[in-house]
Enzyme design. Structure first.
Site, PDB file in Angstrom:
ATOM      1  NE  ARG B 233       6.714   9.356   2.554  1.00 18.75           N
ATOM      2  CZ  ARG B 233       7.738   8.501   2.492  1.00 18.75           C
ATOM      3  NH1 ARG B 233       8.568   8.527   1.453  1.00 18.75           N
ATOM      4  NH2 ARG B 233       7.933   7.633   3.448  1.00 18.75           N
ATOM      5  CD  GLU B 262       7.996   8.617  -5.174  1.00 18.34           C
ATOM      6  OE1 GLU B 262       8.535   7.574  -4.765  1.00 18.34           O
ATOM      7  OE2 GLU B 262       8.086   9.698  -4.596  1.00 18.34           O
ATOM      8  CG  HIS B 281      11.598   8.266  -3.125  1.00 25.06           C
ATOM      9  ND1 HIS B 281      10.280   8.142  -2.762  1.00 25.06           N
ATOM     10  CD2 HIS B 281      12.281   8.444  -1.965  1.00 25.06           C
ATOM     11  CE1 HIS B 281      10.184   8.220  -1.437  1.00 25.06           C
ATOM     12  NE2 HIS B 281      11.388   8.400  -0.937  1.00 25.06           N
TER      13      HIS B 281
END
Lengths: 325, 325
Positions: B233, B262, B281
């Site tokens: 993360r 993000e 991601h």
């Protein structure tokens, strides 16, 4: 083969002299030369060490080699010195087999993964500050066909299998139960086995038989969407046919470390194809490779001086060092 | 836990509905909703399937969850739903542990090799039609420290070791003879073990203990020239400190698939750092991942309906699914 008391060693250099030559300088008269001085250096020389292994100067200077007994080349591929006069002579030819095996295998796995994970596009998107999620490929269970079953091909097979790919090989002789490849197909029947492979790795030595073996017919036989990885020699591939197969979508990509002409000409369409990875004939050249290359020669030189058998003796009819098995 | 006869399932979707939901639509009243309709959908719902796993909408809608018994999230990390009201409730929390293990491991090996073989530079040189030979790194024998010993960390450890790296782990409890890691160090003593690692992989769950664990102090303890890979993360890393460590040359590179914010903001310095690899991601998101995610939920839903034990039950005090061993 026993060395003389004060042998003469000619060393064909590029821009730099080889490192770590002190042990040999104590045992021989060493003549370092660039291509233009090669003929002079060869006159009276017992041994030629082709350190500038991509040089094409040896055939022209060859008539001056009046007492040469041994030629060692600082590369795995011996094609730059496989001219008829050397082939037909009694001069022993050795290469640097072994130095590049593991590093080239790592490069091949690197580009397999780069394709699967779409890294080139990630880098280009990053340069445009663009966040774009994509789905990418697994490598586990994908199949790789390694064309060339010498030690580099074997190292590639072992590493790709360790990373989860299904691997087979193609070589001169078909066989099952090979320790590294499992199945080895006969290269003469290559097109039959190409449709199974997601990745085809070209690492065969360059010989009359292998020159241009990756041509339009070969690409047509490959699985649609497969990728070609060439870490052997540029001349294994017919570049025009490859460009066409990539443009037509028959191949999804190619990673090319070697080219028919090096450096790759500015005009080559390969530079701008997004599904092509170009590198500068460097797949095996790990930090320390020059020292490792010279170490192979030094070891062989000591063997030669002491009359022990040389390592990595090339079968000049075949154009490579035959495997033991 | 036994399901009701006609349970109500709320599904929090992003732009798309989950695929392959037909088996569940025959067994439950399914309410597909976007974030803005979540509260309405939760009212009277027995189960919530958080398919849009990065959504932060659940805490706000939570007061409407008047009969919820089970929440499943379509991700491995459960941090987006670890808010106090859920933690303190009796609602069972499950995740999608297992789906991403192998694909994230492949991504990590891909970036390890991309760094070692200097692929980002090869791609940028290619875009400038520049032929530039470089020496590159071997990965064999290099060391990797995987911080996070859940199933994803384990898959990473196995694959890196198979490819020739020396691997160790860092987790809550130190131990030797771990089947995947060999040695596991205690995360509380991380800085002691960082100097040994050429590659440090961040894959710990995001909890109060791990938040910001990769900060200036951590980077200072790393081997100079090491590289950080974050597939966990973004909040595990203090981005400012990372940028500083990269600029100072303390770290030689970072591959970042996750970020504190993000999508990564346009203003982030990370976009333009040549030794940083940015991806969106997506490290685990192989072709077919959405189907695999839904399959995990469908399997668990059938278990819930039949009163069998659920898989992947999160320990809400820890913030992840505890290992069996």
């Amino acid at each position: 083969m026993v060395g003389t008391d004060n042998p003469v060693l000619a060393v064909l250099c590029g821009e730099k002299h080889p490192p770590d030559m002190e042990p040999i300088e104590q045992l021989a008269t060493v003549r370092y030369t660039r291509a233009e001085g090669l003929a002079d250096a060869l006159r009276g020389a017992d041994v030629l060490f082709v350190y500038d292994f991509l040089s094409t100067a040896v055939p022209d200077a060859w008539p001056a080699a009046d007492r040469l007994r041994w030629l060692h080349i600082a590369s795995a591929g011996v094609d730059p010195v496989m001219f008829p006069a050397l082939r037909d002579s009694d001069v022993v030819l050795t290469n640097s087999r072994g130095v590049f095996d593991e590093s080239i295998a790592e490069y091949v796995l690197a580009v397999v993964l780069a394709f699967a994970k779409d890294l080139p596009r990630s880098i280009r998107l990053q340069d445009e500050r663009t966040w774009l999620h994509r789905e990418t490929e697994r490598i586990s269970g994908r199949s790789a066909l390694v064309v060339g079953t010498g030690p580099i091909g074997r190292a590639i097979a072992r590493l790709l299998r360790a990373a989860g790919l299904r691997v087979s090989g193609a070589g001169r002789t078909a066989r099952a139960d090979d320790p590294d490849f499992g199945t080895v197909h006969a290269s003469s029947q290559l097109t039959r086995h190409l449709p199974d492979a997601d990745f085809v790795v070209a690492v065969a030595p360059l010989t009359e038989q292998t020159k241009g073996m990756f041509d339009a017919e070969t690409f047509a036989a490959m699985k649609q969407g497969a990728r070609l990885i060439n870490v052997g020699r540029g001349e294994l591939v017919v570049t025009e046919d490859l460009v066409e197969a990539l443009r037509a979508g028959q191949l999804a990509g190619a990673a090319l470390d070697v080219f028919e002409t090096e450096p790759l000409p500015q005009s080559s369409p390969l530079w701008t194809m997004e599904n092509v990875l170009v590198s500068a004939h460097m797949s095996g050249d790990f930090v320390g490779w020059r020292n490792a290359l010279v170490a192979v020669f030094v070891d062989n030189f000591l063997r030669w001086r002491e009359g022990r058998p040389l390592r990595n003796v090339v079968d000049k009819r075949l154009g490579y060092v035959p495997s033991n098995g």
